[in-house]
Enzyme design. Structure first.
Site, PDB file in Angstrom:
ATOM      1  N   CYS A  18       8.966   3.620  23.427  1.00  0.00           N
ATOM      2  CA  CYS A  18       8.947   5.038  23.841  1.00  0.00           C
ATOM      3  C   CYS A  18       7.864   5.826  23.130  1.00  0.00           C
ATOM      4  CB  CYS A  18      10.327   5.664  23.568  1.00  0.00           C
ATOM      5  SG  CYS A  18      10.647   5.933  21.824  1.00  0.00           S
ATOM      6  N   ARG A  38       0.841  -1.206   0.000  1.00  0.00           N
ATOM      7  CA  ARG A  38       0.000   0.000   0.000  1.00  0.00           C
ATOM      8  C   ARG A  38       0.872   1.250   0.000  1.00  0.00           C
ATOM      9  NH1 ARG A  38      -4.498  -0.381   4.352  1.00  0.00           N
ATOM     10  NH2 ARG A  38      -5.066   1.568   3.358  1.00  0.00           N
ATOM     11  N   CYS A  86       7.362   3.469  17.850  1.00  0.00           N
ATOM     12  CA  CYS A  86       8.086   2.588  18.776  1.00  0.00           C
ATOM     13  C   CYS A  86       7.154   2.217  19.930  1.00  0.00           C
ATOM     14  CB  CYS A  86       9.328   3.305  19.339  1.00  0.00           C
ATOM     15  SG  CYS A  86      10.134   2.363  20.628  1.00  0.00           S
ATOM     16  N   ASP A 105      -3.224   7.672   4.231  1.00  0.00           N
ATOM     17  CA  ASP A 105      -2.346   8.223   3.183  1.00  0.00           C
ATOM     18  C   ASP A 105      -1.990   9.669   3.524  1.00  0.00           C
ATOM     19  OD1 ASP A 105      -5.377   8.387   1.354  1.00  0.00           O
ATOM     20  OD2 ASP A 105      -4.254  10.177   1.929  1.00  0.00           O
ATOM     21  N   HIS A 129      -6.657   7.452  12.286  1.00  0.00           N
ATOM     22  CA  HIS A 129      -6.275   6.040  12.152  1.00  0.00           C
ATOM     23  C   HIS A 129      -4.789   5.874  11.925  1.00  0.00           C
ATOM     24  CE1 HIS A 129     -10.620   4.800  10.970  1.00  0.00           C
ATOM     25  NE2 HIS A 129     -10.487   5.099  12.241  1.00  0.00           N
ATOM     26  N   SER A 184     -17.954   5.275   4.313  1.00  0.00           N
ATOM     27  CA  SER A 184     -19.124   4.388   4.244  1.00  0.00           C
ATOM     28  C   SER A 184     -19.923   4.374   5.537  1.00  0.00           C
ATOM     29  CB  SER A 184     -18.646   2.960   3.949  1.00  0.00           C
ATOM     30  OG  SER A 184     -17.858   2.513   5.045  1.00  0.00           O
ATOM     31  N   CYS A 198      14.955   5.657  21.138  1.00  0.00           N
ATOM     32  CA  CYS A 198      15.305   5.038  22.438  1.00  0.00           C
ATOM     33  C   CYS A 198      16.198   3.814  22.270  1.00  0.00           C
ATOM     34  CB  CYS A 198      14.037   4.643  23.200  1.00  0.00           C
ATOM     35  SG  CYS A 198      13.207   3.201  22.515  1.00  0.00           S
TER      36      CYS A 198
HETATM   37  P1  NAD Z   1     -14.869  -2.212  14.107  1.00  0.00           P
HETATM   38  O1  NAD Z   1     -15.090  -3.499  14.807  1.00  0.00           O
HETATM   39  O2  NAD Z   1     -15.637  -1.007  14.530  1.00  0.00           O
HETATM   40  O3  NAD Z   1     -15.088  -2.346  12.585  1.00  0.00           O
HETATM   41  C1  NAD Z   1     -14.860  -3.537  12.055  1.00  0.00           C
HETATM   42  C2  NAD Z   1     -15.115  -3.266  10.634  1.00  0.00           C
HETATM   43  O4  NAD Z   1     -14.219  -4.052   9.948  1.00  0.00           O
HETATM   44  C3  NAD Z   1     -16.545  -3.614  10.260  1.00  0.00           C
HETATM   45  O5  NAD Z   1     -17.301  -2.446  10.078  1.00  0.00           O
HETATM   46  C4  NAD Z   1     -16.360  -4.329   8.956  1.00  0.00           C
HETATM   47  O6  NAD Z   1     -16.670  -3.427   7.897  1.00  0.00           O
HETATM   48  C5  NAD Z   1     -14.867  -4.602   8.882  1.00  0.00           C
HETATM   49  N1  NAD Z   1     -14.656  -6.016   8.932  1.00  0.00           N
HETATM   50  C6  NAD Z   1     -14.431  -6.794  10.003  1.00  0.00           C
HETATM   51  N2  NAD Z   1     -14.234  -8.053   9.611  1.00  0.00           N
HETATM   52  C7  NAD Z   1     -14.345  -8.040   8.264  1.00  0.00           C
HETATM   53  C8  NAD Z   1     -14.237  -9.027   7.265  1.00  0.00           C
HETATM   54  N3  NAD Z   1     -13.963 -10.307   7.569  1.00  0.00           N
HETATM   55  N4  NAD Z   1     -14.416  -8.649   5.969  1.00  0.00           N
HETATM   56  C9  NAD Z   1     -14.672  -7.371   5.669  1.00  0.00           C
HETATM   57  N5  NAD Z   1     -14.794  -6.391   6.568  1.00  0.00           N
HETATM   58  C10 NAD Z   1     -14.621  -6.748   7.831  1.00  0.00           C
HETATM   59  O7  NAD Z   1     -13.330  -1.903  14.120  1.00  0.00           O
HETATM   60  P2  NAD Z   1     -12.632  -1.458  15.422  1.00  0.00           P
HETATM   61  O8  NAD Z   1     -12.100  -2.626  16.153  1.00  0.00           O
HETATM   62  O9  NAD Z   1     -13.546  -0.532  16.177  1.00  0.00           O
HETATM   63  O10 NAD Z   1     -11.423  -0.628  14.774  1.00  0.00           O
HETATM   64  C11 NAD Z   1     -10.880   0.370  15.592  1.00  0.00           C
HETATM   65  C12 NAD Z   1     -10.436   1.434  14.696  1.00  0.00           C
HETATM   66  O11 NAD Z   1      -9.298   0.992  13.911  1.00  0.00           O
HETATM   67  C13 NAD Z   1     -11.530   1.800  13.723  1.00  0.00           C
HETATM   68  O12 NAD Z   1     -11.651   3.192  13.709  1.00  0.00           O
HETATM   69  C14 NAD Z   1     -10.989   1.284  12.415  1.00  0.00           C
HETATM   70  O13 NAD Z   1     -11.418   2.093  11.362  1.00  0.00           O
HETATM   71  C15 NAD Z   1      -9.505   1.416  12.589  1.00  0.00           C
HETATM   72  N6  NAD Z   1      -8.840   0.564  11.590  1.00  0.00           N
HETATM   73  C16 NAD Z   1      -7.859   1.077  10.758  1.00  0.00           C
HETATM   74  C17 NAD Z   1      -7.327   0.267   9.777  1.00  0.00           C
HETATM   75  C18 NAD Z   1      -6.311   0.806   8.808  1.00  0.00           C
HETATM   76  O14 NAD Z   1      -5.831   0.087   7.939  1.00  0.00           O
HETATM   77  N7  NAD Z   1      -6.025   2.088   8.954  1.00  0.00           N
HETATM   78  C19 NAD Z   1      -7.703  -1.044   9.628  1.00  0.00           C
HETATM   79  C20 NAD Z   1      -8.674  -1.514  10.505  1.00  0.00           C
HETATM   80  C21 NAD Z   1      -9.235  -0.711  11.489  1.00  0.00           C
HETATM   81  N1  APR Z   2     -16.002   9.881  -4.603  1.00  0.00           N
HETATM   82  C1  APR Z   2     -16.654   9.965  -3.408  1.00  0.00           C
HETATM   83  N2  APR Z   2     -16.890   8.895  -2.606  1.00  0.00           N
HETATM   84  C2  APR Z   2     -16.448   7.703  -3.042  1.00  0.00           C
HETATM   85  C3  APR Z   2     -15.778   7.530  -4.269  1.00  0.00           C
HETATM   86  C4  APR Z   2     -15.553   8.693  -5.055  1.00  0.00           C
HETATM   87  N3  APR Z   2     -14.925   8.642  -6.247  1.00  0.00           N
HETATM   88  N4  APR Z   2     -15.486   6.212  -4.417  1.00  0.00           N
HETATM   89  C5  APR Z   2     -15.959   5.588  -3.318  1.00  0.00           C
HETATM   90  N5  APR Z   2     -16.558   6.473  -2.501  1.00  0.00           N
HETATM   91  C6  APR Z   2     -17.195   6.238  -1.205  1.00  0.00           C
HETATM   92  C7  APR Z   2     -18.011   4.968  -1.142  1.00  0.00           C
HETATM   93  O1  APR Z   2     -19.348   5.248  -1.559  1.00  0.00           O
HETATM   94  C8  APR Z   2     -17.946   4.645   0.347  1.00  0.00           C
HETATM   95  O2  APR Z   2     -18.991   5.302   1.042  1.00  0.00           O
HETATM   96  O3  APR Z   2     -16.166   6.067  -0.276  1.00  0.00           O
HETATM   97  C9  APR Z   2     -16.618   5.246   0.789  1.00  0.00           C
HETATM   98  C10 APR Z   2     -15.561   4.194   1.044  1.00  0.00           C
HETATM   99  O4  APR Z   2     -15.933   3.500   2.209  1.00  0.00           O
HETATM  100  P1  APR Z   2     -14.854   2.543   2.900  1.00  0.00           P
HETATM  101  O5  APR Z   2     -14.129   1.778   1.864  1.00  0.00           O
HETATM  102  O6  APR Z   2     -15.578   1.824   3.994  1.00  0.00           O
HETATM  103  O7  APR Z   2     -13.793   3.556   3.516  1.00  0.00           O
HETATM  104  P2  APR Z   2     -13.885   4.268   4.920  1.00  0.00           P
HETATM  105  O8  APR Z   2     -15.300   4.688   5.212  1.00  0.00           O
HETATM  106  O9  APR Z   2     -12.831   5.288   4.940  1.00  0.00           O
HETATM  107  O10 APR Z   2     -13.468   3.072   5.950  1.00  0.00           O
HETATM  108  C11 APR Z   2     -13.424   3.441   7.334  1.00  0.00           C
HETATM  109  O11 APR Z   2     -12.492   1.283   7.938  1.00  0.00           O
HETATM  110  O12 APR Z   2     -11.033  -0.424   7.434  1.00  0.00           O
HETATM  111  C12 APR Z   2     -11.227   0.678   8.210  1.00  0.00           C
HETATM  112  O13 APR Z   2      -9.611   2.038   9.086  1.00  0.00           O
HETATM  113  C13 APR Z   2     -10.195   1.679   7.883  1.00  0.00           C
HETATM  114  O14 APR Z   2     -10.315   4.056   7.805  1.00  0.00           O
HETATM  115  C14 APR Z   2     -10.954   2.874   7.340  1.00  0.00           C
HETATM  116  C15 APR Z   2     -12.291   2.686   7.983  1.00  0.00           C
END
Ligand code: NAD
Ligand code: APR
Length: 253
Positions: free
Chosen positions: A139, A75, A136, A113, A128, A197, A158
């Site tokens: 620390c 990524r 780390c 990103d 996130h 979403s 550290c």
């Molecule tokens: P959560 O339990 O609230 O959300 C879990 C989400 O993960 C669900 O909404 C579902 O959409 C997705 N999920 C879980 N299992 C899945 C599967 N098998 N297939 C597809 N989708 C699946 O998450 P949490 O424990 O409250 O997370 C804590 C925080 O960490 C959240 O804000 C989350 O967005 C963040 N996070 C960041 C990243 C990243 O790559 N930056 C990845 C995961 C979580």
């Molecule tokens: N313009 C506007 N919106 C878009 C476009 C576009 N071109 N393409 C996709 N979308 C919208 C989709 O309709 C959807 O609502 O972006 C959203 C993408 O949703 P997710 O893939 O669930 O991304 P996000 O809501 O950021 O996920 C939340 O979940 O896995 C964890 O930590 C991770 O930060 C992420 C969190």
């Protein structure tokens, strides 16, 4: 007309006070830069291809760090090849032009990103974490995660060996900056969610918090999010078209 999206609401009527807009972005704002989204209605997205429980949890990292790192290395390579799109650029313009008028933008992103920063945004709250940073576990210092950094390395601050991890908030972990986010939500005159979403908490709950504080809410998205019914108004379409037009209109009111 989506009057709330254009700030035509009672709270924005108080011209005497400075205007404070709160924007939350998700993966959708970076979709047109070529970075994948996590989930969408078509059942596509990163979490349809990869199991987040094997790649995006602290347990997964403890069990198999190399697999988790390989997932984020891929990524990171995509990110370094990507460019900010007109939606990122428009949000950087909004921050600049609101500040020039003594107004304020709070930009909170769920994205890991750096496209908001590369588009010129100065203040970005990464709830996130950040793909281009390592942290780390000893620390807590964060370091630029350049390709030559590996978890076996010593912490540049550290010197502890083997304590480095991606500075990313995984499922089951607590997001960063929630106190600052809560304060900004209370103070805002308008809450706008762009390209998220509404599937993951606590970010998905910010719109309900905003409503509880009497803040007008607007969704900008390609299609209605899971929590779409909680928004007063919505503007649907690709972020690269909708966001620049919304910023233009917002700066004119
Ligand atoms: P959560 O339990 O609230 O959300 C879990 C989400 O993960 C669900 O909404 C579902 O959409 C997705 N999920 C879980 N299992 C899945 C599967 N098998 N297939 C597809 N989708 C699946 O998450 P949490 O424990 O409250 O997370 C804590 C925080 O960490 C959240 O804000 C989350 O967005 C963040 N996070 C960041 C990243 C990243 O790559 N930056 C990845 C995961 C979580
Ligand atoms: N313009 C506007 N919106 C878009 C476009 C576009 N071109 N393409 C996709 N979308 C919208 C989709 O309709 C959807 O609502 O972006 C959203 C993408 O949703 P997710 O893939 O669930 O991304 P996000 O809501 O950021 O996920 C939340 O979940 O896995 C964890 O930590 C991770 O930060 C992420 C969190």
């Amino acid at each position: 007309v989506a009057r709330h999206c254009h700030g035509a609401s009672e709270r924005l009527g108080k011209r005497a006070m400075s205007r404070h807009i709160f924007v939350l972005t998700g993966a959708g704002v970076s979709a047109e830069s070529g970075l994948g989204t996590f989930r969408d209605k078509a059942g596509e997205g990163i979490w349809a291809k990869f199991d987040p429980m094997k790649l995006a949890t602290p347990q997964a990292f403890a069990r198999d760090p190399q697999t988790v790192l390989a997932f984020y290395d891929a990524r990171r390579r995509n990110l370094l090849a990507a460019r900010p799109n007109p939606a990122h650029v428009a949000l950087a313009r909004l921050e600049r032009e609101l500040a020039a008028k003594g107004d304020r933008l709070t930009l909170v992103t769920q994205n890991i990103d750096d496209l908001h920063e590369r588009a010129g945004s100065k203040e970005v709250v990464h709830m996130h974490g950040e793909l281009l940073k390592a942290r780390c576990q000893s620390c807590e210092a964060a370091h630029a995660w350049l390709n030559d950094l590996t978890v076996g390395d010593a912490c540049p601050r550290c010197d502890r060996v083997g304590a480095l991890r991606p500075d990313i908030v995984w499922f089951g972990e607590f997001p960063h900056h929630l106190h600052e986010i809560d304060r900004a939500l209370r103070d805002a005159d308008l809450f706008v969610a762009i390209g998220t979403s509404g599937a993951v908490y606590p970010a998905a709950g910010f719109v309900a918090e905003a409503r509880a504080f009497g803040v007008p809410t607007c969704e900008i998205n390609l299609e209605a999010a899971d929590n779409a019914l909680l928004f007063d108004d919505a503007l649907y379409g690709p972020a690269t078209e909708i966001v620049p037009a919304w910023v233009e209109e917002t700066l004119r009111t």
